[in-house]
Design a protein around this motif. Structure first.
Motif, short mmCIF file in Angstrom:
data_model
loop_
_atom_site.label_atom_id
_atom_site.label_comp_id
_atom_site.label_asym_id
_atom_site.label_seq_id
_atom_site.Cartn_x
_atom_site.Cartn_y
_atom_site.Cartn_z
N VAL A 78 0.84 -1.19 0.00
CA VAL A 78 0.00 0.00 0.00
C VAL A 78 0.88 1.24 0.00
CG1 VAL A 78 -1.91 1.20 1.14
CG2 VAL A 78 -1.69 -1.29 1.36
N ARG A 79 0.56 2.17 -0.89
CA ARG A 79 1.34 3.40 -0.98
C ARG A 79 0.91 4.36 0.13
NH1 ARG A 79 4.74 4.44 -4.85
NH2 ARG A 79 3.82 2.96 -6.32
N THR A 80 1.58 4.23 1.24
CA THR A 80 1.31 5.05 2.42
C THR A 80 2.57 5.04 3.28
OG1 THR A 80 -0.20 5.38 4.29
CG2 THR A 80 0.33 3.11 3.73
N GLY A 81 2.49 5.47 4.52
CA GLY A 81 3.66 5.40 5.39
C GLY A 81 3.61 6.41 6.51
N GLY A 82 4.45 6.18 7.52
CA GLY A 82 4.55 7.11 8.63
C GLY A 82 5.04 8.47 8.21
N ALA A 83 5.66 8.56 7.03
CA ALA A 83 6.08 9.86 6.50
C ALA A 83 4.90 10.81 6.33
CB ALA A 83 6.79 9.68 5.16
N PHE A 84 3.67 10.23 6.23
CA PHE A 84 2.48 11.05 6.03
C PHE A 84 1.72 11.32 7.32
CE2 PHE A 84 2.51 8.61 1.80
CZ PHE A 84 3.39 9.53 1.23
N ASP A 85 2.31 10.99 8.46
CA ASP A 85 1.66 11.29 9.74
C ASP A 85 1.43 12.80 9.87
OD1 ASP A 85 1.47 8.72 10.68
OD2 ASP A 85 3.28 8.81 11.91
N PRO A 86 0.23 13.21 10.33
CA PRO A 86 -0.01 14.64 10.54
C PRO A 86 0.87 15.20 11.65
CG PRO A 86 -2.06 13.37 10.56
CD PRO A 86 -0.93 12.38 10.63
N GLU A 87 1.11 16.47 11.60
CA GLU A 87 1.89 17.15 12.63
C GLU A 87 1.25 16.92 14.00
OE1 GLU A 87 5.08 19.28 14.05
OE2 GLU A 87 4.69 18.84 11.93
N GLY A 88 2.09 16.51 14.96
CA GLY A 88 1.61 16.30 16.32
C GLY A 88 0.97 14.96 16.56
N LYS A 89 0.93 14.10 15.52
CA LYS A 89 0.31 12.78 15.68
C LYS A 89 1.21 11.69 15.10
CE LYS A 89 -4.37 14.43 16.22
NZ LYS A 89 -5.80 14.18 16.05
N THR A 90 2.49 11.83 15.36
CA THR A 90 3.44 10.81 14.93
C THR A 90 3.10 9.48 15.59
OG1 THR A 90 5.17 12.48 14.70
CG2 THR A 90 5.88 10.19 14.82
N GLY A 91 3.04 8.44 14.80
CA GLY A 91 2.64 7.13 15.28
C GLY A 91 1.28 6.72 14.76
N SER B 61 -1.17 -7.13 9.00
CA SER B 61 -1.20 -5.79 8.41
C SER B 61 -0.24 -4.92 9.19
CB SER B 61 -2.62 -5.21 8.47
OG SER B 61 -2.62 -3.85 8.11
N GLY B 62 0.41 -3.99 8.51
CA GLY B 62 1.32 -3.08 9.18
C GLY B 62 1.72 -1.94 8.26
N ILE B 63 2.22 -0.87 8.87
CA ILE B 63 2.69 0.29 8.11
C ILE B 63 4.03 0.74 8.68
CG2 ILE B 63 2.22 2.66 7.37
CD1 ILE B 63 -0.74 2.13 7.68
N SER B 64 5.02 0.92 7.81
CA SER B 64 6.32 1.46 8.20
C SER B 64 6.42 2.90 7.70
CB SER B 64 7.44 0.61 7.60
OG SER B 64 7.39 0.64 6.19
N ASP B 65 7.62 3.47 7.72
CA ASP B 65 7.79 4.86 7.31
C ASP B 65 7.36 5.13 5.88
OD1 ASP B 65 8.69 5.87 9.69
OD2 ASP B 65 10.79 6.02 9.11
N GLU B 66 7.60 4.16 4.98
CA GLU B 66 7.44 4.44 3.55
C GLU B 66 6.52 3.47 2.83
OE1 GLU B 66 11.49 4.37 2.29
OE2 GLU B 66 11.95 6.34 3.13
N GLN B 67 5.82 2.60 3.55
CA GLN B 67 4.93 1.67 2.88
C GLN B 67 4.02 0.97 3.87
OE1 GLN B 67 8.02 -0.86 1.21
NE2 GLN B 67 7.64 -2.41 2.74
N GLY B 68 2.89 0.49 3.35
CA GLY B 68 2.03 -0.37 4.13
C GLY B 68 2.06 -1.77 3.53
#
Length: 498
Positions: A80-93, A128-135
């Protein structure tokens, strides 16, 4: 009896005439005196091309599919094209929690416990899981249960319940892990290395804290899932005991009515930080050994020097026990149980060149000197053809282990599709390795290794590390390798300096 003996004799004469009894045995190969003298025929291995497995569904989703009738099993993997890089400000994790709860938090029609029971009843694996640069998500089960398992897996991906109780338990686990960040020197070293290489503001160094984790709500997870989890952001791989055409129809049907939403970016931002060379010492007084990492930024993937740089790093520290660092630092000097190097060729931005070892605190300076000497030797002394060929042979013979199963093969091609690597890369992999010469190794060592630009991170008892005093060079100090910066251990929660 006489007649029987006559018949047996006649049969023997006939067999002998046909060469059955008196066939000459081939001459045995001579017995060698040492394993190094053994000779083997050239090993040839070819990878099936990606296009053999790649299909594009009407909704645009790419599917890699391969029949494998060896066992009555079925495996499905989703990138999945996603990742922790897209976490909103103040909601890392947020991405990390969402990724785990897609599986652990039940589905629209099943509570978490009911989903667990279903998966267990099918003797299936589902994650299922998500890392910094992918799900990532995956399903494995017996092929007789494909239809039931596929329906369950798609429901998990598309309609996760994100159960509030499971969500709170997951948050508690993350909070407990945050408290243990400073338990090991390796954890401290890894975090500090990232900050020194890529800076405080890069997404790779945005760590969750108790504040950001407690700020995340179930509604945040619902919104994150809705934004990124849809066929337009997915690449699928399926392999197992099935008919290819029938399975392709099943996959198409499973995703057909799932709307394609907003497409996620296909790249990630580069760091805006330049590493500052020097020696950085982090004090941890409850250990009797120190961990040391040393290196600098490297290059991007796709450079024409990919294979020479790969072989060069193999000689230095990337080929296990036959590498120079292992021979010098471990075997000859007995300074470290584990040592090695990596030359990361980054996908989205330059990777890191890094050497590492763990040794007695007073031996840090001496071991650092040995590592730098091996780097400089690569730049000033032409490696022998035998040594270079030995590393190439190791990597060439290991190559098939990248693809032990068809599922691993598809995962590789999914990763390439995701990151945009040339699909022909693997077809010429071994041939490109074998083109590397000792002259190539020296050239790239001079071009890409910079001993004068080293960032050196040491974690352990600071006074002993800086004091030096190893028997073989008692006057050598870490300060001889750069300006010393003394650092306290970061707070495990905020990662601010204590």
């Amino acid at each position: 009896m006489r007649k029987n003996l006559t018949e047996v004799f006649a049969i023997c004469i006939t067999l002998a005439a046909c060469g059955v009894i008196h066939a000459e045995k081939p001459a045995a190969d001579p017995i060698v005196t040492h394993p190094s003298e053994l000779k083997y025929p050239p090993f040839e291995y070819s990878v099936p091309p990606a296009k053999q497995f790649r299909e594009v569904l009407p909704n645009g989703m790419v599917v890699f599919i391969a029949e494998d009738r060896m066992l009555p099993t079925f495996d499905m993997t989703v990138r999945v094209r996603t990742g922790g890089a897209f976490d909103p400000e103040g909601k890392t994790g947020l991405a990390q929690l969402t990724g785990s709860q897609i599986r652990d938090g039940g589905t629209k029609s099943l509570t978490p416990d009911e989903l667990d029971d279903k998966v267990e009843f099918l003797a299936a694996g589902m994650f299922s899981g998500i890392s910094d640069e992918q799900g990532n998500a995956g399903l494995s089960l017996l092929s007789k249960d494909i239809d039931e398992g596929l329906n369950l897996f798609i429901e998990m991906l598309r309609y996760p319940r994100l159960d509030e109780d499971r969500f709170q338990k997951a948050k508690d686990r993350v909070l407990q892990n945050i408290k243990r960040r400073n338990d090991s020197t390796s954890g401290i070293e890894g975090i500090e290395w990232g900050f020194l290489m890529d800076g405080d503001n890069h997404y790779s160094n945005r760590y969750e804290s108790s504040e950001t984790i407690n700020a995340i709500t179930r509604d945040d997870m619902i919104a994150f899932h809705k934004k990124y989890y849809h066929p337009g952001n997915m690449i699928v791989g399926v392999t197992g005991d099935f008919d290819r055409d029938e399975m392709l129809k099943k996959i198409e049907s499973a995703f057909a009515d799932w709307p394609v939403g907003e497409l996620a970016p296909k790249t990630f931002p580069k760091p805006d930080h330049e590493p500052i060379p020097g020696v950085y010492v982090i004090h941890k007084d409850d250990v009797n050994q120190a961990r040391v990492s040393m290196g600098h930024k490297s290059i991007m993937r796709g450079t024409p020097d990919y294979f020479p740089a790969f072989v060069m790093n193999g000689l230095l520290g990337g080929s296990g026990f036959q590498s120079r660092l292992m021979k010098e630092v471990r075997s000859k000097e007995g300074l470290a149980y584990d040592t090695g190097s990596s030359f990361g060729q980054g996908t989205y931005y330059p990777g890191d060149f890094r050497c590492w070892f763990q040794t007695k605190s007073n031996a840090c300076a001496y071991a650092t000197k040995l590592v730098l000497a091996e780097i400089e030797r690569l730049q000033t002394e032409l490696a022998s053809k035998e040594e270079v060929d030995s590393v190439i042979s190791l990597f060439s013979e290991y190559f098939p282990q990248f693809f032990p199963t068809k599922l691993d093969l598809l995962r590789t091609y999914i990763a390439d599709e995701y990151t945009g690597r040339d699909p022909e890369f693997w077809q010429s992999y071994v041939a490109n390795l074998k083109k590397v010469t000792p002259e190539d190794v020296m050239r790239v060592a001079k071009k890409y290794l910079h001993p004068d630009q080293m960032v050196i991170v040491a974690v352990g008892d600071m006074d002993t590390i800086l004091q030096g005093g190893h028997d073989k060079d008692p006057d050598l100090r870490m300060e001889q390798f750069g300006n010393i910066t003394k650092l306290g251990v970061r707070d495990p929660d905020t990662l601010k300096r204590e």
